[in-house]
Design a protein around this motif. Structure first.
Motif, PDB file in Angstrom:
ATOM      1  N   SER A 192       0.817  -1.213   0.000  1.00  0.00           N
ATOM      2  CA  SER A 192       0.000   0.000   0.000  1.00  0.00           C
ATOM      3  C   SER A 192       0.851   1.264   0.000  1.00  0.00           C
ATOM      4  O   SER A 192       0.343   2.354  -0.237  1.00  0.00           O
ATOM      5  N   LEU A 193       2.148   1.131   0.239  1.00  0.00           N
ATOM      6  CA  LEU A 193       3.046   2.286   0.242  1.00  0.00           C
ATOM      7  C   LEU A 193       3.726   2.507  -1.106  1.00  0.00           C
ATOM      8  O   LEU A 193       4.583   3.372  -1.234  1.00  0.00           O
ATOM      9  N   ILE A 194       3.326   1.726  -2.109  1.00  0.00           N
ATOM     10  CA  ILE A 194       3.974   1.785  -3.415  1.00  0.00           C
ATOM     11  C   ILE A 194       2.959   2.189  -4.479  1.00  0.00           C
ATOM     12  O   ILE A 194       1.827   1.714  -4.489  1.00  0.00           O
ATOM     13  N   THR A 195       3.378   3.075  -5.374  1.00  0.00           N
ATOM     14  CA  THR A 195       2.567   3.476  -6.524  1.00  0.00           C
ATOM     15  C   THR A 195       3.065   2.704  -7.744  1.00  0.00           C
ATOM     16  O   THR A 195       4.241   2.765  -8.082  1.00  0.00           O
ATOM     17  N   PHE A 196       2.156   1.988  -8.403  1.00  0.00           N
ATOM     18  CA  PHE A 196       2.511   1.174  -9.558  1.00  0.00           C
ATOM     19  C   PHE A 196       2.095   1.888 -10.839  1.00  0.00           C
ATOM     20  O   PHE A 196       1.051   2.531 -10.904  1.00  0.00           O
ATOM     21  N   GLN A 197       2.924   1.750 -11.869  1.00  0.00           N
ATOM     22  CA  GLN A 197       2.554   2.238 -13.190  1.00  0.00           C
ATOM     23  C   GLN A 197       1.892   1.102 -13.961  1.00  0.00           C
ATOM     24  O   GLN A 197       1.826  -0.028 -13.495  1.00  0.00           O
ATOM     25  N   GLU A 198       1.399   1.410 -15.132  1.00  0.00           N
ATOM     26  CA  GLU A 198       0.712   0.407 -15.946  1.00  0.00           C
ATOM     27  C   GLU A 198       1.680  -0.707 -16.354  1.00  0.00           C
ATOM     28  O   GLU A 198       2.811  -0.437 -16.744  1.00  0.00           O
ATOM     29  N   PRO A 199       1.246  -1.952 -16.274  1.00  0.00           N
ATOM     30  CA  PRO A 199       2.125  -3.051 -16.687  1.00  0.00           C
ATOM     31  C   PRO A 199       2.241  -3.116 -18.207  1.00  0.00           C
ATOM     32  O   PRO A 199       1.312  -2.773 -18.932  1.00  0.00           O
ATOM     33  N   ALA A 205       7.563   0.902 -10.449  1.00  0.00           N
ATOM     34  CA  ALA A 205       6.870   1.375  -9.257  1.00  0.00           C
ATOM     35  C   ALA A 205       7.776   2.328  -8.478  1.00  0.00           C
ATOM     36  O   ALA A 205       8.993   2.276  -8.595  1.00  0.00           O
ATOM     37  N   ASN A 206       7.129   3.196  -7.687  1.00  0.00           N
ATOM     38  CA  ASN A 206       7.837   4.154  -6.830  1.00  0.00           C
ATOM     39  C   ASN A 206       7.171   4.161  -5.468  1.00  0.00           C
ATOM     40  O   ASN A 206       6.027   3.749  -5.323  1.00  0.00           O
ATOM     41  N   ASN A 207       7.874   4.706  -4.481  1.00  0.00           N
ATOM     42  CA  ASN A 207       7.263   4.937  -3.184  1.00  0.00           C
ATOM     43  C   ASN A 207       6.198   6.011  -3.329  1.00  0.00           C
ATOM     44  O   ASN A 207       6.379   6.965  -4.086  1.00  0.00           O
ATOM     45  N   LYS A 208       5.091   5.883  -2.607  1.00  0.00           N
ATOM     46  CA  LYS A 208       4.032   6.896  -2.683  1.00  0.00           C
ATOM     47  C   LYS A 208       4.511   8.252  -2.196  1.00  0.00           C
ATOM     48  O   LYS A 208       4.027   9.276  -2.631  1.00  0.00           O
ATOM     49  N   SER A 209       5.498   8.255  -1.297  1.00  0.00           N
ATOM     50  CA  SER A 209       6.018   9.517  -0.781  1.00  0.00           C
ATOM     51  C   SER A 209       6.837  10.255  -1.832  1.00  0.00           C
ATOM     52  O   SER A 209       7.077  11.443  -1.697  1.00  0.00           O
ATOM     53  N   GLY A 210       7.263   9.568  -2.868  1.00  0.00           N
ATOM     54  CA  GLY A 210       8.074  10.185  -3.899  1.00  0.00           C
ATOM     55  C   GLY A 210       9.558  10.110  -3.588  1.00  0.00           C
ATOM     56  O   GLY A 210      10.386  10.433  -4.427  1.00  0.00           O
ATOM     57  N   ALA A 211       9.897   9.719  -2.399  1.00  0.00           N
ATOM     58  CA  ALA A 211      11.298   9.591  -2.012  1.00  0.00           C
ATOM     59  C   ALA A 211      11.737   8.151  -2.173  1.00  0.00           C
ATOM     60  O   ALA A 211      10.934   7.236  -2.127  1.00  0.00           O
TER      61      ALA A 211
END
Length: 164
Positions: free
Chosen positions: A105-112, A125-131
């Protein structure tokens, strides 16, 4: 003094219009690129399906002519073994992250994106915080999940996942 204020406000207005125009143009190009990628993926998937059907038909013909059913069984096993698709690829990724002690839930996923040459789904994918680092996630058709992190592609997760 009034002339300077008029000139400055005119420059500010022109700058804002220029920036918004560039932003709109970049979004337009991004949309066009995404449409192009989507049509290429559909073409690749259609070609992969055609090639798979041709190979399956050839293997069935060889099997019936020589009474050897092993190659036909292998082909059928491989096609029925494909359990990861666009609809459930995130289920495998989330389960792999959560099972390895992470929190998906702490990760933002892009389209596969599907890579037909390696038969894998690729997700960035990136951290939702952007860091923090960028993650690259690879899910093959059998449910094997590999997640790498950062520039050096350090392996974070390398597991076979079953949704059952």
């Amino acid at each position: 003094m009034k002339v300077i204020i008029k000139i400055l406000s005119g420059l500010i207005i022109l700058t804002v219009l220029g920036i918004s125009g560039l932003f709109g143009y970049s979004k337009f190009k991004e949309t066009e690129d995404l449409k192009k990628q989507l049509t290429e993926q559909k073409t690749d998937q259609a070609n992969a399906g055609t090639i798979s059907d041709d190979q399956n038909n050839e293997n069935q013909a060889v099997s019936s002519n020589t009474n050897i059913s092993t190659s036909n069984n292998e082909v059928n096993h491989n096609t029925s073994n494909t359990k990861v698709n666009r609809n459930n690829v995130f289920d495998y990724v989330i389960k792999a992250i959560n099972d390895s002690g992470g929190d998906a839930s702490l990760i933002t996923f892009q389209e596969p994106t599907y890579n037909s040459s390696t038969d894998t789904w690729n997700i960035v994918a990136n951290n939702k915080s952007g860091a923090g680092a960028t993650y690259k996630i690879f899910v093959d058709s059998s449910g094997h999940v590999i997640m790498t992190e950062g520039i050096d592609d350090d392996v974070v997760i390398d597991e076979d996942i079953s949704l059952n």
